[in-house]
Design an enzyme around this catalytic site. Structure first.
Site, PDB file in Angstrom:
ATOM      1  N   THR A  18       5.759   5.782   5.210  1.00 55.66           N
ATOM      2  CA  THR A  18       4.923   6.120   6.466  1.00 55.66           C
ATOM      3  C   THR A  18       5.676   7.015   7.556  1.00 55.66           C
ATOM      4  O   THR A  18       6.983   6.892   7.786  1.00 55.66           O
ATOM      5  CB  THR A  18       4.434   5.036   7.036  1.00 55.66           C
ATOM      6  OG1 THR A  18       3.973   5.058   8.269  1.00 55.66           O
ATOM      7  CG2 THR A  18       5.542   3.885   7.200  1.00 55.66           C
ATOM      8  N   ASP A  19       5.058   7.556   8.402  1.00 58.05           N
ATOM      9  CA  ASP A  19       5.608   8.314   9.593  1.00 58.05           C
ATOM     10  C   ASP A  19       5.954   7.329  10.613  1.00 58.05           C
ATOM     11  O   ASP A  19       6.774   7.762  11.386  1.00 58.05           O
ATOM     12  CB  ASP A  19       4.248   9.110  10.223  1.00 58.05           C
ATOM     13  CG  ASP A  19       3.175   8.340  10.772  1.00 58.05           C
ATOM     14  OD1 ASP A  19       3.093   7.268  10.574  1.00 58.05           O
ATOM     15  OD2 ASP A  19       2.346   9.211  11.603  1.00 58.05           O
ATOM     16  N   GLU A  20       5.623   6.005  10.428  1.00 56.38           N
ATOM     17  CA  GLU A  20       6.008   5.057  11.337  1.00 56.38           C
ATOM     18  C   GLU A  20       7.729   4.950  11.206  1.00 56.38           C
ATOM     19  O   GLU A  20       8.167   4.380  12.348  1.00 56.38           O
ATOM     20  CB  GLU A  20       5.099   3.816  11.362  1.00 56.38           C
ATOM     21  CG  GLU A  20       3.812   4.041  11.420  1.00 56.38           C
ATOM     22  CD  GLU A  20       2.966   2.775  11.785  1.00 56.38           C
ATOM     23  OE1 GLU A  20       3.487   1.611  12.165  1.00 56.38           O
ATOM     24  OE2 GLU A  20       1.761   2.966  11.207  1.00 56.38           O
ATOM     25  N   TYR A  60       7.052  -3.922  10.646  1.00 53.44           N
ATOM     26  CA  TYR A  60       6.587  -3.407   9.595  1.00 53.44           C
ATOM     27  C   TYR A  60       7.364  -1.835   9.290  1.00 53.44           C
ATOM     28  O   TYR A  60       7.814  -1.627   8.128  1.00 53.44           O
ATOM     29  CB  TYR A  60       5.240  -2.910   9.922  1.00 53.44           C
ATOM     30  CG  TYR A  60       4.525  -1.817   8.900  1.00 53.44           C
ATOM     31  CD1 TYR A  60       4.394  -1.896   7.699  1.00 53.44           C
ATOM     32  CD2 TYR A  60       4.234  -0.403   9.620  1.00 53.44           C
ATOM     33  CE1 TYR A  60       3.740  -0.892   6.688  1.00 53.44           C
ATOM     34  CE2 TYR A  60       3.500   0.436   8.785  1.00 53.44           C
ATOM     35  CZ  TYR A  60       3.425   0.472   7.179  1.00 53.44           C
ATOM     36  OH  TYR A  60       3.142   1.302   6.654  1.00 53.44           O
ATOM     37  N   LYS A  81       9.738  -0.651   6.056  1.00 52.66           N
ATOM     38  CA  LYS A  81       9.417   0.556   5.299  1.00 52.66           C
ATOM     39  C   LYS A  81      10.604   1.271   5.204  1.00 52.66           C
ATOM     40  O   LYS A  81      11.093   2.114   4.392  1.00 52.66           O
ATOM     41  CB  LYS A  81       8.193   1.257   5.975  1.00 52.66           C
ATOM     42  CG  LYS A  81       6.916   0.769   5.683  1.00 52.66           C
ATOM     43  CD  LYS A  81       6.499   0.326   4.190  1.00 52.66           C
ATOM     44  CE  LYS A  81       5.992   1.865   3.486  1.00 52.66           C
ATOM     45  NZ  LYS A  81       5.723   1.523   2.236  1.00 52.66           N
TER      46      LYS A  81
HETATM   47  P1  NAD Z   1      -3.113  -1.877   1.751  1.00 51.89           P
HETATM   48  O1  NAD Z   1      -2.369  -3.439   2.633  1.00 51.89           O
HETATM   49  O2  NAD Z   1      -4.472  -1.568   1.883  1.00 51.89           O
HETATM   50  O3  NAD Z   1      -2.760  -2.289   0.314  1.00 51.89           O
HETATM   51  C1  NAD Z   1      -1.433  -2.992  -0.148  1.00 51.89           C
HETATM   52  C2  NAD Z   1      -1.433  -3.424  -1.555  1.00 51.89           C
HETATM   53  O4  NAD Z   1      -0.354  -3.730  -2.159  1.00 51.89           O
HETATM   54  C3  NAD Z   1      -2.532  -4.441  -1.756  1.00 51.89           C
HETATM   55  O5  NAD Z   1      -3.396  -4.083  -2.802  1.00 51.89           O
HETATM   56  C4  NAD Z   1      -1.929  -5.730  -2.187  1.00 51.89           C
HETATM   57  O6  NAD Z   1      -2.459  -6.376  -2.780  1.00 51.89           O
HETATM   58  C5  NAD Z   1      -0.699  -4.949  -2.986  1.00 51.89           C
HETATM   59  N1  NAD Z   1       0.645  -5.817  -2.747  1.00 51.89           N
HETATM   60  C6  NAD Z   1       1.216  -6.347  -1.602  1.00 51.89           C
HETATM   61  N2  NAD Z   1       2.387  -7.083  -1.814  1.00 51.89           N
HETATM   62  C7  NAD Z   1       2.494  -6.943  -3.231  1.00 51.89           C
HETATM   63  C8  NAD Z   1       3.305  -7.435  -4.056  1.00 51.89           C
HETATM   64  N3  NAD Z   1       4.293  -8.621  -3.733  1.00 51.89           N
HETATM   65  N4  NAD Z   1       3.199  -7.237  -5.492  1.00 51.89           N
HETATM   66  C9  NAD Z   1       2.370  -6.290  -5.886  1.00 51.89           C
HETATM   67  N5  NAD Z   1       1.320  -5.986  -5.110  1.00 51.89           N
HETATM   68  C10 NAD Z   1       1.370  -6.091  -3.891  1.00 51.89           C
HETATM   69  O7  NAD Z   1      -2.150  -0.943   2.062  1.00 51.89           O
HETATM   70  P2  NAD Z   1      -2.537   0.744   2.291  1.00 51.89           P
HETATM   71  O8  NAD Z   1      -2.950   1.018   3.647  1.00 51.89           O
HETATM   72  O9  NAD Z   1      -3.254   1.116   1.212  1.00 51.89           O
HETATM   73  O10 NAD Z   1      -1.045   1.293   2.297  1.00 51.89           O
HETATM   74  C11 NAD Z   1      -0.407   1.613   0.776  1.00 51.89           C
HETATM   75  C12 NAD Z   1       0.916   2.235   1.082  1.00 51.89           C
HETATM   76  O11 NAD Z   1       0.874   3.399   2.007  1.00 51.89           O
HETATM   77  C13 NAD Z   1       1.904   1.311   1.737  1.00 51.89           C
HETATM   78  O12 NAD Z   1       3.171   1.531   1.223  1.00 51.89           O
HETATM   79  C14 NAD Z   1       1.867   1.708   3.115  1.00 51.89           C
HETATM   80  O13 NAD Z   1       3.221   1.535   4.062  1.00 51.89           O
HETATM   81  C15 NAD Z   1       1.618   3.270   3.109  1.00 51.89           C
HETATM   82  N6  NAD Z   1       0.955   4.224   4.042  1.00 51.89           N
HETATM   83  C16 NAD Z   1      -0.092   3.484   4.772  1.00 51.89           C
HETATM   84  C17 NAD Z   1      -0.932   4.350   5.761  1.00 51.89           C
HETATM   85  C18 NAD Z   1      -1.990   3.966   6.290  1.00 51.89           C
HETATM   86  O14 NAD Z   1      -2.625   4.671   7.290  1.00 51.89           O
HETATM   87  N7  NAD Z   1      -2.886   2.859   5.758  1.00 51.89           N
HETATM   88  C19 NAD Z   1      -0.331   5.459   6.123  1.00 51.89           C
HETATM   89  C20 NAD Z   1       1.141   5.882   5.575  1.00 51.89           C
HETATM   90  C21 NAD Z   1       1.655   4.982   4.745  1.00 51.89           C
HETATM   91  P1  TYD Z   2      -4.029   0.263  13.225  1.00 46.33           P
HETATM   92  O1  TYD Z   2      -5.100   0.611  12.539  1.00 46.33           O
HETATM   93  O2  TYD Z   2      -3.372  -0.893  12.969  1.00 46.33           O
HETATM   94  O3  TYD Z   2      -2.744   1.491  12.792  1.00 46.33           O
HETATM   95  P2  TYD Z   2      -1.174   1.527  13.124  1.00 46.33           P
HETATM   96  O4  TYD Z   2      -0.725   0.572  14.092  1.00 46.33           O
HETATM   97  O5  TYD Z   2      -0.312   1.217  11.818  1.00 46.33           O
HETATM   98  O6  TYD Z   2      -1.049   2.965  13.738  1.00 46.33           O
HETATM   99  O7  TYD Z   2      -3.835   0.874  14.750  1.00 46.33           O
HETATM  100  C1  TYD Z   2      -4.237   2.205  14.970  1.00 46.33           C
HETATM  101  C2  TYD Z   2      -4.202   2.241  16.531  1.00 46.33           C
HETATM  102  O8  TYD Z   2      -5.080   1.471  17.171  1.00 46.33           O
HETATM  103  C3  TYD Z   2      -2.710   1.535  17.137  1.00 46.33           C
HETATM  104  O9  TYD Z   2      -2.470   2.279  18.393  1.00 46.33           O
HETATM  105  C4  TYD Z   2      -3.319   0.178  17.688  1.00 46.33           C
HETATM  106  C5  TYD Z   2      -4.541   0.367  18.012  1.00 46.33           C
HETATM  107  N1  TYD Z   2      -5.536  -0.763  17.921  1.00 46.33           N
HETATM  108  C6  TYD Z   2      -6.234  -1.197  18.750  1.00 46.33           C
HETATM  109  O10 TYD Z   2      -6.358  -0.692  19.812  1.00 46.33           O
HETATM  110  N2  TYD Z   2      -7.009  -2.235  18.595  1.00 46.33           N
HETATM  111  C7  TYD Z   2      -7.323  -2.989  17.550  1.00 46.33           C
HETATM  112  O11 TYD Z   2      -8.062  -3.924  17.272  1.00 46.33           O
HETATM  113  C8  TYD Z   2      -6.318  -2.435  16.512  1.00 46.33           C
HETATM  114  C9  TYD Z   2      -6.480  -3.260  15.033  1.00 46.33           C
HETATM  115  C10 TYD Z   2      -5.535  -1.489  16.616  1.00 46.33           C
END
Ligand code: NAD
Ligand code: TYD
Length: 350
Positions: A131-133, A156, A160
């Site tokens: 992730t970019d985080e 988090y 990562k």
């Molecule tokens: P999500 O939370 O929706 O999905 C995570 C999945 O992993 C779920 O299906 C969960 O059941 C599974 N999981 C968790 N623990 C597990 C374990 N111990 N064994 C097997 N499976 C397990 O997450 P997401 O938003 O789809 O993100 C997916 C990936 O992309 C993550 O690695 C996250 O860090 C990365 N990512 C997410 C974002 C975003 O905006 N959501 C952006 C950049 C990177």
């Molecule tokens: P989020 O969707 O949790 O993603 P991330 O923290 O990984 O960027 O949050 C996106 C942005 O929105 C973040 O700056 C936190 C803010 N936020 C709120 O203001 N209210 C909310 O209820 C949530 C869940 C997030």
């Protein structure tokens, strides 16, 4: 047949990756390994669950003996690793859970892959979705590039970053062919309603308040989830082992502006007078250590592999709202917990 293991394929991004691979590559067997935590929902993959090149495996990346056996039995060509705990707010409540799943889980997978592939690494790839985080937080100027030093600030992002370091350690120490990509915030269908955009849509639908953290000044760079899935597909098939690729939407929004835009779209879709949904906005206590701004420079991915986002933000956001409005069953199942029965009904007898 080529065999790919996708971890976390029942989650938000993973389900879009699985769908894309299963439907685009009929000669590839796609294995979806997922523990089905609260974030894993097999209803996300209803439309592909009967494809002959798709297989779901319920399993935990923390279970090393299980992984070892699976890798030896199936002889995967590659791994796309998405399984993780992914929500910053939950990481603040339970940092150790994030360290265990995201770091130890990734080490287990790395170990199982290198153990199965060590005789001949050629033709294999371990692709880690980061992730970019991990880069930390930006002020109002500048962008994260692939050479920006990591500087994680939340449990988090620290977890990562730890997993990224172990991927590179396996590459350097054992020669495991590996790639890392780091993407900005995703949005789109099947996003769990604890994250900003689906939470706001859900709360507007139910007339609940819209919690904006702090002053709503924090900035995120939003990318439509199918564009991320397309980038992952491209990087997996065409990327170079040993490389890091940034993925981003070039689409920065202050949280409050984004919430206001969503309110406007929802008022129009629900035929409510303009301003109705915005009345639900409530400024709440800020997230501790809240990163101010994330912004990705994705020019390497564009120049080397030709990727750029295909879905612009107005289109993607409207598509997302339409999806939630026409899939309120999905939303209700998620918020009531009923989605958890799906595995029992669909898979238990198999
Ligand atoms: P999500 O939370 O929706 O999905 C995570 C999945 O992993 C779920 O299906 C969960 O059941 C599974 N999981 C968790 N623990 C597990 C374990 N111990 N064994 C097997 N499976 C397990 O997450 P997401 O938003 O789809 O993100 C997916 C990936 O992309 C993550 O690695 C996250 O860090 C990365 N990512 C997410 C974002 C975003 O905006 N959501 C952006 C950049 C990177
Ligand atoms: P989020 O969707 O949790 O993603 P991330 O923290 O990984 O960027 O949050 C996106 C942005 O929105 C973040 O700056 C936190 C803010 N936020 C709120 O203001 N209210 C909310 O209820 C949530 C869940 C997030």
């Amino acid at each position: 047949m080529k065999k790919i293991l996708v971890t976390g394929g029942a989650g938000f991004i993973g389900s879009h990756v699985v769908r894309r691979l299963v439907t685009r590559y009929p000669d590839t067997q796609v294995f979806n390994l997922d523990k089905l935590t609260y974030a894993g929902n097999l209803e996300n993959l209803r439309d592909v669950e009967n494809y002959s090149n798709y297989r779901f495996i319920k399993g935990d990346i923390l279970d090393y003996p299980f992984l070892k056996e699976l890798f030896h039995a199936e002889r995967f060509d590659g791994v796309i690793h998405l399984a993780a705990e992914s929500h910053v707010d939950r990481s603040l409540e339970s940092p150790a859970t994030f360290a265990i799943t995201n770091i130890v889980g990734t080490i287990n997978l790395l170990q199982a892959a290198s153990d199965a592939w060590k005789k001949d690494y050629s033709g294999h790839l371990f692709y880690h979705i980061s992730t970019d985080e991990v880069y930390g937080s930006l002020d109002h100027g500048g962008y994260f590039t692939e050479t920006t030093p990591v500087d994680p600030r939340s449990p988090y992002s620290a977890s990562k970053t730890g997993s990224d370091h172990f991927v590179w350690a396996f590459r350097h120490s054992y020669g495991l062919p590996a790639i890392i990509s780091r993407c900005s915030n995703n949005y789109g269908p099947n996003h769990f309603p604890e994250k900003l955009i689906p939470l706001m849509i859900h709360n507007i639908l139910h007339g609940k308040s819209l919690p904006v953290y702090g002053k709503g000044e924090n900035v995120r760079d939003w990318l439509y989830v199918e564009d991320h899935a397309a980038a992952i597909d491209l990087i997996f098939h065409k990327g170079k082992a040993g490389q890091i690729y940034n993925i981003g939407g070039n689409n920065e929004w202050k949280n409050i502006d984004l919430v206001m835009l969503l309110c406007k779209i929802m008022d129009e879709k629900l035929n409510k007078p303009a301003g109705t949904s915005a009345k639900l906005i409530s400024y709440v206590t800020d997230r501790p250590g809240h990163d101010l701004r994330y912004a990705i420079d994705a020019s390497k991915l564009k120049s080397e592999l030709g990727w750029q986002p295909a879905v612009d933000f107005p289109t993607g956001l409207e598509r997302t709202v339409d999806w939630y409005l026409s899939n309120q069953d999905w939303l209700n199942h998620v918020t009531s917990g009923a989605y958890r029965d799906y595995y029992e009904r669909m898979y238990h007898h198999r």
